[in-house]
Design a protein around this motif. Structure first.
Motif, PDB file in Angstrom:
ATOM      1  N   VAL A  38      18.712 -10.535 -53.836  1.00 51.06           N
ATOM      2  CA  VAL A  38      18.026  -9.644 -54.780  1.00 51.06           C
ATOM      3  C   VAL A  38      16.569  -9.451 -54.358  1.00 51.06           C
ATOM      4  CG1 VAL A  38      17.238  -9.391 -57.177  1.00 51.06           C
ATOM      5  CG2 VAL A  38      19.560 -10.190 -56.703  1.00 51.06           C
ATOM      6  N   VAL A  39      15.925 -10.535 -53.933  1.00 55.22           N
ATOM      7  CA  VAL A  39      14.511 -10.458 -53.554  1.00 55.22           C
ATOM      8  C   VAL A  39      14.346  -9.847 -52.162  1.00 55.22           C
ATOM      9  CG1 VAL A  39      12.452 -11.843 -53.060  1.00 55.22           C
ATOM     10  CG2 VAL A  39      13.849 -12.364 -55.067  1.00 55.22           C
ATOM     11  N   SER A  40      15.075 -10.375 -51.179  1.00 50.41           N
ATOM     12  CA  SER A  40      14.874  -9.921 -49.802  1.00 50.41           C
ATOM     13  C   SER A  40      15.352  -8.498 -49.561  1.00 50.41           C
ATOM     14  CB  SER A  40      15.546 -10.882 -48.810  1.00 50.41           C
ATOM     15  OG  SER A  40      16.950 -10.874 -48.975  1.00 50.41           O
ATOM     16  N   SER A  41      16.306  -8.017 -50.375  1.00 45.12           N
ATOM     17  CA  SER A  41      16.804  -6.654 -50.210  1.00 45.12           C
ATOM     18  C   SER A  41      15.839  -5.618 -50.780  1.00 45.12           C
ATOM     19  CB  SER A  41      18.163  -6.492 -50.907  1.00 45.12           C
ATOM     20  OG  SER A  41      18.003  -6.566 -52.309  1.00 45.12           O
ATOM     21  N   SER A  94      19.745 -12.245 -63.730  1.00 48.09           N
ATOM     22  CA  SER A  94      20.989 -11.547 -64.099  1.00 48.09           C
ATOM     23  C   SER A  94      21.573 -10.814 -62.903  1.00 48.09           C
ATOM     24  CB  SER A  94      20.732 -10.562 -65.245  1.00 48.09           C
ATOM     25  OG  SER A  94      20.349 -11.253 -66.410  1.00 48.09           O
ATOM     26  N   SER A  95      20.721 -10.189 -62.122  1.00 46.85           N
ATOM     27  CA  SER A  95      21.180  -9.493 -60.914  1.00 46.85           C
ATOM     28  C   SER A  95      21.785 -10.484 -59.925  1.00 46.85           C
ATOM     29  CB  SER A  95      20.020  -8.739 -60.263  1.00 46.85           C
ATOM     30  OG  SER A  95      19.489  -7.794 -61.149  1.00 46.85           O
ATOM     31  N   ALA A  96      21.156 -11.642 -59.785  1.00 47.31           N
ATOM     32  CA  ALA A  96      21.678 -12.677 -58.885  1.00 47.31           C
ATOM     33  C   ALA A  96      23.054 -13.142 -59.363  1.00 47.31           C
ATOM     34  CB  ALA A  96      20.710 -13.850 -58.805  1.00 47.31           C
ATOM     35  N   ARG A  97      23.222 -13.301 -60.660  1.00 45.20           N
ATOM     36  CA  ARG A  97      24.526 -13.716 -61.197  1.00 45.20           C
ATOM     37  C   ARG A  97      25.599 -12.667 -60.886  1.00 45.20           C
ATOM     38  NH1 ARG A  97      25.191 -18.034 -63.648  1.00 45.20           N
ATOM     39  NH2 ARG A  97      23.520 -19.250 -64.562  1.00 45.20           N
ATOM     40  N   ILE A  98      25.233 -11.408 -60.971  1.00 38.35           N
ATOM     41  CA  ILE A  98      26.204 -10.341 -60.659  1.00 38.35           C
ATOM     42  C   ILE A  98      26.603 -10.421 -59.189  1.00 38.35           C
ATOM     43  CG2 ILE A  98      26.502  -7.842 -60.448  1.00 38.35           C
ATOM     44  CD1 ILE A  98      24.762  -7.639 -63.046  1.00 38.35           C
ATOM     45  N   ALA A 106      28.494 -17.816 -48.667  1.00 45.05           N
ATOM     46  CA  ALA A 106      28.308 -17.592 -47.227  1.00 45.05           C
ATOM     47  C   ALA A 106      27.933 -16.138 -46.941  1.00 45.05           C
ATOM     48  CB  ALA A 106      29.571 -17.984 -46.466  1.00 45.05           C
ATOM     49  N   ASP A 107      28.622 -15.202 -47.581  1.00 46.71           N
ATOM     50  CA  ASP A 107      28.301 -13.789 -47.373  1.00 46.71           C
ATOM     51  C   ASP A 107      26.891 -13.465 -47.857  1.00 46.71           C
ATOM     52  OD1 ASP A 107      30.743 -13.251 -46.205  1.00 46.71           O
ATOM     53  OD2 ASP A 107      31.615 -12.308 -47.995  1.00 46.71           O
ATOM     54  N   LEU A 108      26.521 -14.021 -48.994  1.00 50.74           N
ATOM     55  CA  LEU A 108      25.178 -13.780 -49.519  1.00 50.74           C
ATOM     56  C   LEU A 108      24.116 -14.323 -48.567  1.00 50.74           C
ATOM     57  CD1 LEU A 108      25.886 -14.521 -53.259  1.00 50.74           C
ATOM     58  CD2 LEU A 108      25.157 -12.326 -52.315  1.00 50.74           C
ATOM     59  N   LYS A 109      24.379 -15.465 -47.975  1.00 51.26           N
ATOM     60  CA  LYS A 109      23.422 -16.030 -47.013  1.00 51.26           C
ATOM     61  C   LYS A 109      23.304 -15.121 -45.790  1.00 51.26           C
ATOM     62  CE  LYS A 109      23.629 -20.847 -48.393  1.00 51.26           C
ATOM     63  NZ  LYS A 109      23.979 -22.224 -48.036  1.00 51.26           N
ATOM     64  N   ASP A 110      24.419 -14.550 -45.350  1.00 50.48           N
ATOM     65  CA  ASP A 110      24.384 -13.616 -44.218  1.00 50.48           C
ATOM     66  C   ASP A 110      23.595 -12.358 -44.571  1.00 50.48           C
ATOM     67  OD1 ASP A 110      25.885 -15.345 -42.666  1.00 50.48           O
ATOM     68  OD2 ASP A 110      27.774 -14.238 -42.927  1.00 50.48           O
ATOM     69  N   VAL A 111      23.804 -11.836 -45.776  1.00 49.34           N
ATOM     70  CA  VAL A 111      23.080 -10.642 -46.211  1.00 49.34           C
ATOM     71  C   VAL A 111      21.579 -10.941 -46.293  1.00 49.34           C
ATOM     72  CG1 VAL A 111      22.737  -9.032 -48.135  1.00 49.34           C
ATOM     73  CG2 VAL A 111      25.056  -9.631 -47.405  1.00 49.34           C
ATOM     74  N   ALA A 112      21.225 -12.076 -46.867  1.00 46.60           N
ATOM     75  CA  ALA A 112      19.817 -12.466 -46.965  1.00 46.60           C
ATOM     76  C   ALA A 112      19.207 -12.635 -45.574  1.00 46.60           C
ATOM     77  CB  ALA A 112      19.666 -13.749 -47.778  1.00 46.60           C
ATOM     78  N   ALA A 113      19.974 -13.213 -44.661  1.00 46.07           N
ATOM     79  CA  ALA A 113      19.471 -13.381 -43.293  1.00 46.07           C
ATOM     80  C   ALA A 113      19.171 -12.018 -42.666  1.00 46.07           C
ATOM     81  CB  ALA A 113      20.480 -14.148 -42.444  1.00 46.07           C
ATOM     82  N   PHE A 114      20.046 -11.040 -42.911  1.00 46.75           N
ATOM     83  CA  PHE A 114      19.790  -9.696 -42.400  1.00 46.75           C
ATOM     84  C   PHE A 114      18.486  -9.151 -42.966  1.00 46.75           C
ATOM     85  CE2 PHE A 114      19.887  -5.172 -43.503  1.00 46.75           C
ATOM     86  CZ  PHE A 114      19.775  -4.635 -42.228  1.00 46.75           C
ATOM     87  N   PHE A 115      18.316  -9.202 -44.302  1.00 43.85           N
ATOM     88  CA  PHE A 115      17.122  -8.629 -44.915  1.00 43.85           C
ATOM     89  C   PHE A 115      15.848  -9.378 -44.536  1.00 43.85           C
ATOM     90  CE2 PHE A 115      20.104  -6.503 -47.880  1.00 43.85           C
ATOM     91  CZ  PHE A 115      19.684  -5.207 -47.626  1.00 43.85           C
ATOM     92  N   ARG A 122      12.451  -3.844 -41.408  1.00 42.60           N
ATOM     93  CA  ARG A 122      12.210  -2.437 -41.083  1.00 42.60           C
ATOM     94  C   ARG A 122      13.048  -1.538 -41.984  1.00 42.60           C
ATOM     95  NH1 ARG A 122      12.215  -4.472 -35.981  1.00 42.60           N
ATOM     96  NH2 ARG A 122      14.290  -3.710 -35.471  1.00 42.60           N
ATOM     97  N   TYR A 123      14.299  -1.923 -42.177  1.00 42.73           N
ATOM     98  CA  TYR A 123      15.175  -1.178 -43.082  1.00 42.73           C
ATOM     99  C   TYR A 123      14.515  -1.057 -44.454  1.00 42.73           C
ATOM    100  CZ  TYR A 123      18.978  -0.327 -46.359  1.00 42.73           C
ATOM    101  OH  TYR A 123      19.742   0.176 -47.378  1.00 42.73           O
ATOM    102  N   ASN A 124      14.033  -2.165 -44.989  1.00 39.98           N
ATOM    103  CA  ASN A 124      13.386  -2.147 -46.302  1.00 39.98           C
ATOM    104  C   ASN A 124      12.115  -1.305 -46.315  1.00 39.98           C
ATOM    105  OD1 ASN A 124      15.044  -3.468 -48.078  1.00 39.98           O
ATOM    106  ND2 ASN A 124      14.246  -5.483 -47.611  1.00 39.98           N
ATOM    107  N   SER A 125      11.393  -1.286 -45.202  1.00 40.48           N
ATOM    108  CA  SER A 125      10.161  -0.493 -45.174  1.00 40.48           C
ATOM    109  C   SER A 125      10.454   1.011 -45.200  1.00 40.48           C
ATOM    110  CB  SER A 125       9.305  -0.849 -43.959  1.00 40.48           C
ATOM    111  OG  SER A 125       9.881  -0.353 -42.769  1.00 40.48           O
ATOM    112  N   TYR A 126      11.588   1.424 -44.644  1.00 37.08           N
ATOM    113  CA  TYR A 126      11.947   2.843 -44.614  1.00 37.08           C
ATOM    114  C   TYR A 126      12.791   3.272 -45.813  1.00 37.08           C
ATOM    115  CZ  TYR A 126      10.262   2.970 -39.835  1.00 37.08           C
ATOM    116  OH  TYR A 126       9.479   2.887 -38.716  1.00 37.08           O
ATOM    117  N   ARG A 127      13.416   2.315 -46.473  1.00 32.43           N
ATOM    118  CA  ARG A 127      14.348   2.624 -47.553  1.00 32.43           C
ATOM    119  C   ARG A 127      13.767   3.545 -48.620  1.00 32.43           C
ATOM    120  NH1 ARG A 127      15.161  -0.462 -52.024  1.00 32.43           N
ATOM    121  NH2 ARG A 127      14.055  -2.101 -50.928  1.00 32.43           N
TER     122      ARG A 127
END
Length: 164
Positions: A38-41, A94-98, A106-115, A122-127
């Motif tokens: 939620v934070v890193s994305s 609440s967003s984290a719980r969702i 494991a998937d969430l850790k992978d997503v956080a690692a990406f962000f 860079r993705y977040n800066s252009y989003r």
């Protein structure tokens, strides 16, 4: 007969245990991984604008019509920032719980690692820019697509002998 009774008992026990397992919910580590997404994305940044918009709206509404209230208004708005921050934390949790209910830890850790990676940052800066540009395209595209589909629908209905 005994075999069926035993199988039925085991099935009943499993069905009774399922709600208990579901009620346990995600582990603290799972929630931590979801919160990191939620934070890193950048999702949590969208919650930051609520207080800014609220205070700007109050200042615009009352600051221009009642300038004598400016000092007190600024003090009250500053004091309300703590409440806004608490509310922000509630929606982040609440967003984290969702996310935790939808994705594995494991998937969430992978997503956080990406962000948290350079490319994710860079993705977040252009989003925001990309989203603004997509929204600018969306209205005319939506209208043109709906019109095109309706024209095709109408033509096909005429072929089938229906006049609309």
């Amino acid at each position: 007969m005994i075999r069926h009774s035993l199988a039925g008992a085991l099935l009943s026990l499993a069905l009774l245990a399922m709600p208990a397992l579901a009620q346990q919910g995600p582990t603290p580590e799972h929630l931590k991984a979801a919160r990191e997404v939620v934070v890193s994305s950048g999702l949590s940044q969208s919650f930051d604008s609520i207080y800014a918009e609220f205070s700007a709206g109050v200042r615009q509404s009352f600051g221009t019509t009642r300038p004598e209230l400016k000092k007190d208004m600024d003090e009250v708005l500053t004091a309300l920032k703590a409440e806004a921050d608490l509310r922000r934390e509630e929606i982040v949790d609440s967003s984290a719980r969702i996310f935790a209910s939808k994705m594995t830890e494991a998937d969430l850790k992978d997503v956080a690692a990406f962000f948290n990676s350079p490319v994710g940052q860079r993705y977040n800066s252009y989003r925001p820019q990309v989203i603004d540009e997509i929204f600018a395209l969306l209205q005319p595209w939506s209208t043109a697509t709906s019109n095109r589909l309706f024209d095709l629908f109408q033509a096909e209905m005429r072929k089938r002998g229906h006049q609309l």
